[in-house]
Design an enzyme around this catalytic site. Structure first.
Site, PDB file in Angstrom:
ATOM      1  N   TYR A 180      -5.229   3.799   0.810  1.00  0.00           N
ATOM      2  CA  TYR A 180      -6.313   2.927   0.348  1.00  0.00           C
ATOM      3  C   TYR A 180      -5.982   2.320  -1.013  1.00  0.00           C
ATOM      4  CZ  TYR A 180      -8.583   6.146   3.696  1.00  0.00           C
ATOM      5  OH  TYR A 180      -8.892   6.948   4.772  1.00  0.00           O
ATOM      6  N   HIS A 181      -4.686   2.075  -1.262  1.00  0.00           N
ATOM      7  CA  HIS A 181      -4.231   1.529  -2.540  1.00  0.00           C
ATOM      8  C   HIS A 181      -3.714   0.103  -2.331  1.00  0.00           C
ATOM      9  CE1 HIS A 181      -3.216   5.933  -3.882  1.00  0.00           C
ATOM     10  NE2 HIS A 181      -4.514   5.702  -3.797  1.00  0.00           N
ATOM     11  N   LEU A 182      -4.530  -0.787  -1.834  1.00  0.00           N
ATOM     12  CA  LEU A 182      -4.085  -2.131  -1.476  1.00  0.00           C
ATOM     13  C   LEU A 182      -3.861  -2.978  -2.730  1.00  0.00           C
ATOM     14  CD1 LEU A 182      -5.486  -0.943   1.087  1.00  0.00           C
ATOM     15  CD2 LEU A 182      -6.040  -3.303   1.707  1.00  0.00           C
TER      16      LEU A 182
ATOM     17  N   ASP B 181       0.869  -1.171   0.000  1.00  0.00           N
ATOM     18  CA  ASP B 181       0.000   0.000   0.000  1.00  0.00           C
ATOM     19  C   ASP B 181       0.903   1.217   0.000  1.00  0.00           C
ATOM     20  OD1 ASP B 181      -2.287   1.656   0.196  1.00  0.00           O
ATOM     21  OD2 ASP B 181      -2.243   1.610   2.385  1.00  0.00           O
ATOM     22  N   HIS B 182       0.354   2.349  -0.387  1.00  0.00           N
ATOM     23  CA  HIS B 182       1.084   3.610  -0.326  1.00  0.00           C
ATOM     24  C   HIS B 182       0.803   4.286   1.015  1.00  0.00           C
ATOM     25  CE1 HIS B 182       0.754   3.433  -4.928  1.00  0.00           C
ATOM     26  NE2 HIS B 182       1.998   3.161  -4.609  1.00  0.00           N
TER      27      HIS B 182
END
Length: 542
Positions: A473-475, A292-293
């Site tokens: 929220y970049h899973l 994730d970021h």
């Protein structure tokens, strides 16, 4: 009751909507699309700035939290995932960001054929109907509307400040190898969110050969003799079975897909045996490689200028609401985040290693009376600048902790575990402060960007990041594409060791893209649908 379809798709998110459209396009192949959530018709889903009202709502969001994060002082990180038609594309910030050329060339260098930048660029052009300044690598023919927003004056100040700090000016951050900031390109059309459901699913739903079932809680994949033959699922009190005559396609995302795989006996054999789940295939990479970021940034209080903060409360928000209702314009027709782009903070980085985010306002997470998380605007004028590390080395996991399909899985991001990630975070925060200290804000600044004490040493900067950072929220990455130990699917997205099943979503990324994951996930689904149809044609003509 059993039903049989040619294709059964699990998950109507960014990827599943694409698959449903493309696989039912011939009017002949029968397709079932299963979605745990419900309709995406809610007003605050359609309104671009309304995602603060739906994120954290159990009606539209799975509302996950991570386990205590070791490098973040044991904080649990709020992790929203869409539970609605369109999935997370119905509750996200509407950003359309492709990623870097190097991301996809790296995938190809890992042995994944068909995934280089030259391979995926035609797919990106197939996806988008771009309403900005036309360039050769953009397209106006796709199903997904992409519209640059109308920027707030403070967003233009952010662009000016970035240029004053030495970043390139006038960048199209979707060009493939960009540096510099630009105005956000949004999945928006005629003042409304344009999710994957709006682009792909709703136009396809009238087709007689496509069936969409909402409120469908999937229990497990049916596997017979190492072949996936369908899905068991529950709607209300009804226990149902859907059989797939050609293929079962899993598009549950970076949390949902590994969870369903493990519930079905596909994963690490020891882990599954410990939960009493019969092992169908020993694939220890299932649920591993979570990426994730990590996002952290600064806020600058302002005076003598307006921001979106004061427009989102009191009578002003009522006026803006009326304007949106009657004209589909104004600040509610835009995402609060209005500026993004790239910068390089490590001298030896091959390309930009952070993605910057600017907002003509400031926001915080507030815990609601029912325990839900809500995004709320500050009251006084302000501007925000944050960043994500493009290519984090730290990895976590998603694993089930029970054989009960209703139980939430364990999620651990393991942010800042790698020393390089910690160094990038320190440098990224210093760049954010440098930009906000530029002359563009001299006439209206009201104090420092972030607490002065946080910037005394690199250690204090890192402490600030540990205390204030959050998920972007970049899973991605939990069912990694590739060959060898740790890989879950091959480069045609077929699950290793089990026949007639593919995973097609963000979980297959071997390494996270340097961008928001929605656009790349739509691209993955376009490529996956093409592969499914190609392989079907080859089987019929063999």
């Amino acid at each position: 009751m059993d039903e049989t379809f040619d294709y059964v798709i699990v998950g109507a998110g960014s990827a599943g909507c694409v698959l449903a459209n493309r696989l039912s396009e011939d009017g002949k192949s029968t397709v079932l699309l299963l979605e745990a959530g419900g309709s995406d018709s809610a007003f605050f889903i359609k309104m671009p700035s309304g995602y603060g009202k739906v994120i954290g709502s159990p009606r539209y969001d799975w509302c996950f939290n991570s386990l205590p994060e070791p490098q973040l002082g044991g904080r649990e990180i709020f992790t929203p995932r869409g539970k609605v038609l369109g999935g997370s594309s119905s509750i996200n910030g509407l950003a359309y960001v492709r990623g870097h050329r190097q991301d996809f060339d790296h995938w190809r260098q890992l042995g994944n054929r068909g995934w280089s930048w030259e391979d995926v660029l035609p797919l990106y052009r197939k996806i988008e109907n771009f309403h900005g300044m036309f360039e050769e690598n953009r397209s106006r023919k796709g199903l997904m509307h992409v519209s640059p927003l109308s920027p707030h004056p403070l967003s233009l100040r952010l662009l000016q400040a970035a240029a004053e700090a030495g970043l390139p000016d006038g960048t199209d951050y979707n060009s493939g190898d960009p540096e510099g900031l630009g105005i956000l390109q949004m999945n928006k059309w005629k003042g409304r969110r344009f999710s994957s459901a709006a682009a792909y699913l709703h136009p396809a739903m009238p087709r007689h050969n496509l069936k969409v079932v909402t409120g469908a809680d999937v229990s497990r994949i049916l596997i017979e003799n190492k072949v996936a033959v369908g899905i068991e699922y529950v709607v209300g009190d009804s226990h149902l079975v859907a059989r797939a005559a050609i293929e079962t396609l899993i598009a549950g995302g970076a949390v949902g897909s590994p969870k369903l795989m493990e519930l079905s006996g596909i994963g690490d054999a020891d882990r599954l045996a410990g939960l009493g789940i019969p092992v169908a295939a020993h694939l220890p990479g299932v649920g591993e490689n979570l990426q994730d970021h990590f996002n952290v940034g600064l806020q600058l209080r302002l005076k003598g200028v307006g921001s979106i903060n004061e427009q989102m409360s009191g009578f002003r928000v009522m006026l803006n609401g009326a304007r949106y209702l009657f004209t589909r314009t104004g600040i509610l027709a835009n995402s609060p985040a209005q500026v993004t782009g790239y910068a390089k903070v490590m001298e030896n980085a091959a390309s930009a290693d952070i993605q910057l985010w600017g907002m003509p306002g400031s926001v915080r997470v507030k815990r609601g009376s029912n325990g839900e998380n809500k995004l709320v605007m500050d009251q006084d004028p302000g501007v925000s600048l944050s960043f994500d590390q493009n290519r984090p080395l730290s990895q976590g996991f998603v694993h089930i902790n029970s054989a009960d399909p209703r139980a939430k899985p364990d999620i651990l991001f393991n942010y800042l575990d790698a020393s390089l990630d910690r160094e990038v975070v320190v440098r990224g925060l210093r760049l954010c402060r440098k930009i906000l200290e530029q002359p563009a804000f001299d006439a209206c600044r009201d104090g420092s960007a972030g607490p002065d004490a946080a910037f005394e040493t690199d250690d204090t900067v890192l402490d600030f990041a540990r205390a204030n950072g959050r998920s972007s929220y970049h899973l991605a990455g939990t069912c990694r594409m590739g060959a060898g130990p740790g890989a879950v699917v091959d480069d045609r997205l077929r699950v290793h060791g089990i026949g007639r099943i593919r995973i097609i979503d963000s979980s297959i990324m071997p390494a996270i893209v340097s961008a928001n994951t929605h656009a790349a996930t739509v691209m993955i689904a376009e490529n996956g649908a093409r592969m499914v149809l190609e392989d079907r044609h080859s089987a019929l003509t063999a």
